[in-house]
Design a protein around this motif. Structure first.
Motif, mmCIF file in Angstrom:
data_model
loop_
_atom_site.group_PDB
_atom_site.id
_atom_site.type_symbol
_atom_site.label_atom_id
_atom_site.label_comp_id
_atom_site.label_asym_id
_atom_site.label_seq_id
_atom_site.Cartn_x
_atom_site.Cartn_y
_atom_site.Cartn_z
ATOM 1 N N GLN A 24 2.458 -5.515 1.703
ATOM 2 C CA GLN A 24 2.318 -5.550 0.250
ATOM 3 C C GLN A 24 2.497 -6.982 -0.256
ATOM 4 O O GLN A 24 3.421 -7.679 0.165
ATOM 5 C CB GLN A 24 3.353 -4.629 -0.404
ATOM 6 C CG GLN A 24 3.305 -3.204 0.099
ATOM 7 C CD GLN A 24 1.929 -2.592 -0.054
ATOM 8 O OE1 GLN A 24 1.359 -2.610 -1.147
ATOM 9 N NE2 GLN A 24 1.392 -2.058 1.029
ATOM 10 N N PRO A 25 1.644 -7.421 -1.162
ATOM 11 C CA PRO A 25 1.707 -8.822 -1.610
ATOM 12 C C PRO A 25 2.982 -9.173 -2.381
ATOM 13 O O PRO A 25 3.347 -10.346 -2.453
ATOM 14 C CB PRO A 25 0.469 -8.955 -2.501
ATOM 15 C CG PRO A 25 0.162 -7.564 -2.949
ATOM 16 C CD PRO A 25 0.536 -6.681 -1.807
ATOM 17 N N ASP A 26 3.671 -8.157 -2.923
ATOM 18 C CA ASP A 26 4.860 -8.421 -3.730
ATOM 19 C C ASP A 26 6.161 -8.125 -2.991
ATOM 20 O O ASP A 26 7.245 -8.232 -3.567
ATOM 21 C CB ASP A 26 4.827 -7.601 -5.016
ATOM 22 C CG ASP A 26 4.731 -6.104 -4.746
ATOM 23 O OD1 ASP A 26 4.084 -5.710 -3.748
ATOM 24 O OD2 ASP A 26 5.309 -5.327 -5.520
ATOM 25 N N LEU A 27 6.069 -7.748 -1.705
ATOM 26 C CA LEU A 27 7.254 -7.391 -0.924
ATOM 27 C C LEU A 27 7.361 -8.267 0.320
ATOM 28 O O LEU A 27 6.349 -8.574 0.951
ATOM 29 C CB LEU A 27 7.217 -5.917 -0.500
ATOM 30 C CG LEU A 27 7.022 -4.870 -1.608
ATOM 31 C CD1 LEU A 27 6.989 -3.470 -1.010
ATOM 32 C CD2 LEU A 27 8.114 -4.968 -2.663
ATOM 33 N N GLU A 28 8.592 -8.641 0.665
ATOM 34 C CA GLU A 28 8.803 -9.476 1.849
ATOM 35 C C GLU A 28 10.099 -9.062 2.550
ATOM 36 O O GLU A 28 11.171 -9.060 1.936
ATOM 37 C CB GLU A 28 8.893 -10.951 1.469
ATOM 38 C CG GLU A 28 9.168 -11.876 2.653
ATOM 39 C CD GLU A 28 9.414 -13.310 2.234
ATOM 40 O OE1 GLU A 28 9.417 -14.186 3.118
ATOM 41 O OE2 GLU A 28 9.622 -13.555 1.021
ATOM 42 N N VAL A 29 9.998 -8.700 3.824
ATOM 43 C CA VAL A 29 11.185 -8.419 4.628
ATOM 44 C C VAL A 29 11.752 -9.755 5.089
ATOM 45 O O VAL A 29 11.116 -10.481 5.850
ATOM 46 C CB VAL A 29 10.859 -7.514 5.824
ATOM 47 C CG1 VAL A 29 12.094 -7.337 6.715
ATOM 48 C CG2 VAL A 29 10.347 -6.156 5.351
ATOM 49 N N VAL A 30 12.967 -10.081 4.631
ATOM 50 C CA VAL A 30 13.551 -11.387 4.936
ATOM 51 C C VAL A 30 14.561 -11.327 6.077
ATOM 52 O O VAL A 30 15.032 -12.375 6.549
ATOM 53 C CB VAL A 30 14.235 -11.987 3.692
ATOM 54 C CG1 VAL A 30 13.201 -12.269 2.607
ATOM 55 C CG2 VAL A 30 15.343 -11.069 3.165
ATOM 56 N N GLY A 31 14.898 -10.116 6.535
ATOM 57 C CA GLY A 31 15.852 -10.021 7.622
ATOM 58 C C GLY A 31 16.058 -8.598 8.096
ATOM 59 O O GLY A 31 15.642 -7.636 7.436
#
Length: 215
Positions: A24-31
């Motif tokens: 998704q362009p608005d979601l990011e898994v950072v860890g």
């Protein structure tokens, strides 16, 4: 961009969630973290907006980890993902301060929507969770106990509160009452403030536990 931390002891589950959310362009898994203690440390380190939390993990479980994460300043919202095979897990998580609940069998679209709801500062109760709250706190014909804070609600706020306790979203409440969604948000904010609860999940528990709404 919504920053997400995944906490689950199964690497395959974390990988699946990462693929779904990172697409998704608005979601990011950072860890990622494999247990509760690591999840607490990573949450403090990465400052995510949303934590997707498993329940059963070795060492510190997801319930105790949730309690410690939400107690921190500027805490992220916690989305608990569980099979609901034990109701005591659900109600311990509610009391710990989780803001959302989903079955692990939920669709990718439901997971994405849940993360976005929590990131927007709202909370999410799936129909399955609402039914369990009703079964736990609402299966009684007894008169509701006196509650001075509930008595402070206006007639319209009480109406919104009952619909909220039925599991309706702000948009659904707006449609039911023929008012704007912004108006509903204002009513919900006032309800949370008057009841002294942190989000709508805790408000739903309060509604049934107090007897304000009964099954």
């Amino acid at each position: 961009m919504t920053r997400i931390l995944l906490v689950d002891d199964q690497a395959l589950v974390r990988t699946g969630f990462r693929v779904i959310l990172d697409a998704q362009p608005d979601l990011e898994v950072v860890g990622e973290a494999a247990d509760g203690l690591e999840g607490i440390a990573r949450a403090a380190e990465l400052a995510p907006d949303v934590v997707c939390m498993d329940v059963q993990m070795p060492g510190l479980d997801g319930l105790d980890a949730t309690r410690r994460i939400v107690a921190a300043p500027d805490a992220p919202a916690v989305l608990v993902l569980t099979t609901f095979d034990r109701d005591d897990y659900l109600f311990r998580a509610l009391e710990a301060g989780a803001s959302g609940f989903l079955l692990k069998t939920a669709s990718p679209e439901q997971l994405i929507d849940a993360v976005r709801v929590l990131a927007a500062g709202d909370a999410l109760l799936s129909p399955a969770v609402t039914r369990r709250v009703i079964e736990r706190f609402g299966a009684t014909d007894a008169a509701p106990p006196a509650d001075d804070e509930l008595a402070e609600l206006t007639e319209r706020e009480a109406e919104v509160f009952r619909l909220l306790a039925d599991g309706l979203s702000n948009a659904e409440i707006a449609g039911r009452l023929y008012v704007g969604e912004a108006t509903v948000k204002t009513h919900v904010s006032n309800i949370l403030l008057k009841l002294g609860v942190r989000d709508r999940v805790q408000a739903v528990v309060r509604a049934y536990r107090s007897g304000f709404v009964r099954a």
